[in-house]
Design a protein around this motif. Structure first.
Motif, PDB file in Angstrom:
ATOM      1  N   SER A   1      50.645  78.401  51.746  1.00 33.71           N
ATOM      2  CA  SER A   1      50.688  79.245  52.947  1.00 33.71           C
ATOM      3  C   SER A   1      49.397  80.037  53.100  1.00 33.71           C
ATOM      4  O   SER A   1      48.635  80.197  52.150  1.00 33.71           O
TER       5      SER A   1
ATOM      6  N   PRO B   1      58.374  75.432  57.012  1.00 35.45           N
ATOM      7  CA  PRO B   1      57.962  76.823  57.233  1.00 35.45           C
ATOM      8  C   PRO B   1      57.858  77.175  58.721  1.00 35.45           C
ATOM      9  O   PRO B   1      57.844  76.286  59.573  1.00 35.45           O
TER      10      PRO B   1
ATOM     11  N   LEU C   1      52.501  79.204  59.577  1.00 33.48           N
ATOM     12  CA  LEU C   1      52.393  79.789  58.228  1.00 33.48           C
ATOM     13  C   LEU C   1      51.479  78.946  57.333  1.00 33.48           C
ATOM     14  O   LEU C   1      50.802  79.465  56.455  1.00 33.48           O
ATOM     15  N   VAL C   2      51.503  77.629  57.562  1.00 32.38           N
ATOM     16  CA  VAL C   2      50.716  76.709  56.732  1.00 32.38           C
ATOM     17  C   VAL C   2      49.704  75.990  57.633  1.00 32.38           C
ATOM     18  O   VAL C   2      50.046  75.559  58.741  1.00 32.38           O
TER      19      VAL C   2
END
Lengths: 95, 490
Positions: free
Chosen positions: B232, B194, B198-199
């Motif tokens: 996420s 990602p 985002l994570v």
């Protein structure tokens, strides 16, 4: 740039890693190979560019300085290689 | 019970919903499969199958009682062993953390738990995620289910092999320079790195903090979107995680590709890229044209500069991050020492493997007095250059298409003695981390040895839905999983 044996041992000492005599040549060769590869950056014109600091554009991220309780202190101490009365034990540092 | 373990997660979710399968049946099927095949593959560092089976029974009871449950409740998963799991060992496949039991869960693990997703165990990796073949694990060597004499890729090799071998329906990996995408390509599964931020990285044992991201390794693209939906989101415990509006990555999958512009950077197909890899990607390009996308050759000359900058930045950050392993609060402590300094030195020298020590020394060197400007500062400027080049490319194209790796899975032992050669396996993937953009790896064919070939689709920052859409339409067209399966040949 060429890395000398003395430099390698100095760096290893800074990193708290011991390199055995018979490993020195291998480390030197591997390190030199990778540093030589990075030489290709010298041919790039980077004068006009700023450095990227951190991966995204956000600068400082602030939060309130609040105390939060961590509920698993036993879990932390259980990993200690050596402990005494719920404290981490280390060798004597002062004579 | 091959039939259950061959199902994707979205198929399992349907079967749970329609009462055609229970969580216990699913979990048992996976445990049987692990008992049968794990000895050939060695994907796991720690198995938690007994706990998983108990958990599955509990979830079945709750479902019977009509308790409100997530649709994923009772689905098993595997977790890369650098993600902290409370009460279960997190070793990073290192002697340094061989007996480390995390006192807390990583945020992504917490998110899985909240959904009722059940962990079957922790998966093997290159020590501290440093490597491209999982051969740097201090615990064991993982074998590729498509050919047991070959590597599964790395560093998330255990995760990719476990998904390919049907030991788990899906898995979490982490990617600093290609560590999700390259093993996914080598094992014929789908891996997504990602966008940086985002994570959450909270509870991911840090290797290079400005490059590390957690992501899904799955059997197909739809499962990848599902797992990304789960993991996420902003986390206040990770101040580099982005506070962006949460998307549903399943929404955009079926969208028609007409009007989508795909750029193919010619520099990624140059010298060193295997001929058979190129051939499969050329076929993929033809498939995209058939699907209505516009495909154009373009220029994006970032691969070599990124690799050079990557090994400077990643090692610099690693040398700092791994400074915490000192044998005091947790981790390996040497038996013999006469002073505090000796305790540090002996613990680190005995606890770290060769590759980790090599990178710590390289990182310490490039940060040391006199060399900082020549290496680290220059690499940070290259990072700006690479970002700018990607920005230019995404002003023209929605998605970029490249190989994942110059070759398919190589033989175990083939590249062990030459670190630089091993680093070159990352030539197509590192620029993505350097630029903080997302990319997905998915199988596009097999070579003459029957080994999977991976295709990489790169998107602009926070545009995961676009690469998932472009990947999904391709997957539906070529139906890789229906036509090719791992053989476990020796």
């Amino acid at each position: 740039m060429t890395v000398s044996k003395e430099e390698l041992l100095h760096i290893a000492n800074l990193a708290d890693i011991k390199i055995k005599d018979e490993e020195i040549d291998k480390y030197l060769n591997n390190l030199q190979d990778i540093l030589n590869y990075t030489e290709l950056l010298n041919s790039m014109n980077l004068d006009e560019l700023d450095e990227t600091i951190g991966a995204n554009d956000s600068s400082n991220v602030f939060r309130k300085d609040e105390i939060a309780q961590f509920d698993n202190k036993e879990g932390i101490m259980a990993n200690a290689p050596e402990k005494e009365r719920n404290m981490f034990k280390i060798p004597k540092v002062l004579n | 019970m091959e039939s259950i373990t061959n199902l994707t997660v979205h198929e399992l979710v349907e079967k749970l919903k329609n009462n055609e399968l229970t969580s216990e049946e699913i979990t048992k099927a996976y445990i049987d499969r692990i008992n049968e095949k794990e000895k050939d593959v060695d994907a796991f560092v720690t198995l938690t199958t007994d706990e998983a089976l108990n958990e599955s029974k509990k979830i079945d009871e709750e479902r019977k009682e009509n308790k409100e449950l997530s649709e994923y409740a009772g689905i098993p998963i595997g977790i890369k062993d650098n993600l902290c799991t409370k009460g279960v060992k997190t070793t990073c496949s290192s002697k340094m953390l061989e007996n480390f039991v995390s006192p807390y869960d990583a945020t992504v693990v917490e998110k899985l738990n909240k959904e009722g997703i059940i962990s079957l165990g922790k998966l093997n990796m290159d020590e501290f995620a440093m490597g491209s073949s999982t051969e740097n694990s201090a615990i064991k060597i993982t074998h590729n289910p498509w050919d047991l004499s070959r590597v599964p890729g790395g560093s998330s090799g255990g995760s990719a092999a476990a998904v390919a071998g049907n030991f788990v329906p899906w898995a979490l990996g982490s990617d600093t320079g290609g560590s999700i995408r390259e093993p996914a390509a080598f094992c014929g599964v789908v891996g997504l790195k990602p966008t940086y931020g985002l994570v959450s990285r909270y509870g991911l044992v840090a290797f290079a903090s400005s490059l590390d991201q957690v992501g899904p390794i799955t059997k197909d693209v739809k499962d990848s979107a599902m797992l990304l939906n789960i993991i996420s989101g902003h986390d206040e415990k990770d101040s580099t995680s982005y506070d962006v509006e949460k998307k549903d990555y399943l929404q955009n999958l079926e969208k028609d590709l007409t009007g989508i512009k795909i750029g193919v950077p010619k520099e990624f197909f140059g010298e060193g890229i295997n001929k058979e890899v190129k051939e499969q990607l050329e076929k993929a390009i033809e498939t995209y044209k058939k699907l209505g996308a516009t495909v154009e050759e373009t220029s994006l000359d970032v691969a070599k500069a990124s690799l050079a900058a990557y090994y400077i930045i990643a090692c610099a950050e690693a040398s700092s991050n791994l400074g915490r392993f000192d044998g005091i609060r947790y981790g390996y402590r040497a038996k013999d020492f006469n002073s505090l300094k000796e305790l540090y030195v002996n613990s680190r020298t005995e606890g770290f493997g060769d590759e980790v020590k090599r990178r710590i020394i390289l990182g310490t060197y490039v940060l040391s007095s006199g060399y900082y400007d020549a290496y680290y500062k220059k690499a940070q400027k290259v990072r700006t250059y690479v970002k700018n080049e990607f920005n230019k490319a995404f002003s023209k194209y929605d998605v970029l298409l490249t190989p994942v790796s110059p070759s398919t899975a190589f033989k175990i032992g083939e590249k062990c003695n030459n670190p630089l050669e091993m680093y070159l396996a990352d030539i197509c993937t590192v620029s993505i981390n350097i630029a903080s953009v997302p990319a997905i790896s998915l199988p596009c064919g097999v070579d003459s040895n029957g080994m999977p070939v991976g295709m990489q689709l790169i998107g602009n920052r926070f545009e995961e839905e676009k690469i998932l859409n472009v990947a999904y339409k391709f997957e539906q067209e070529i139906k890789f999983r229906e036509n090719h399966k791992p053989t476990f040949k020796k």
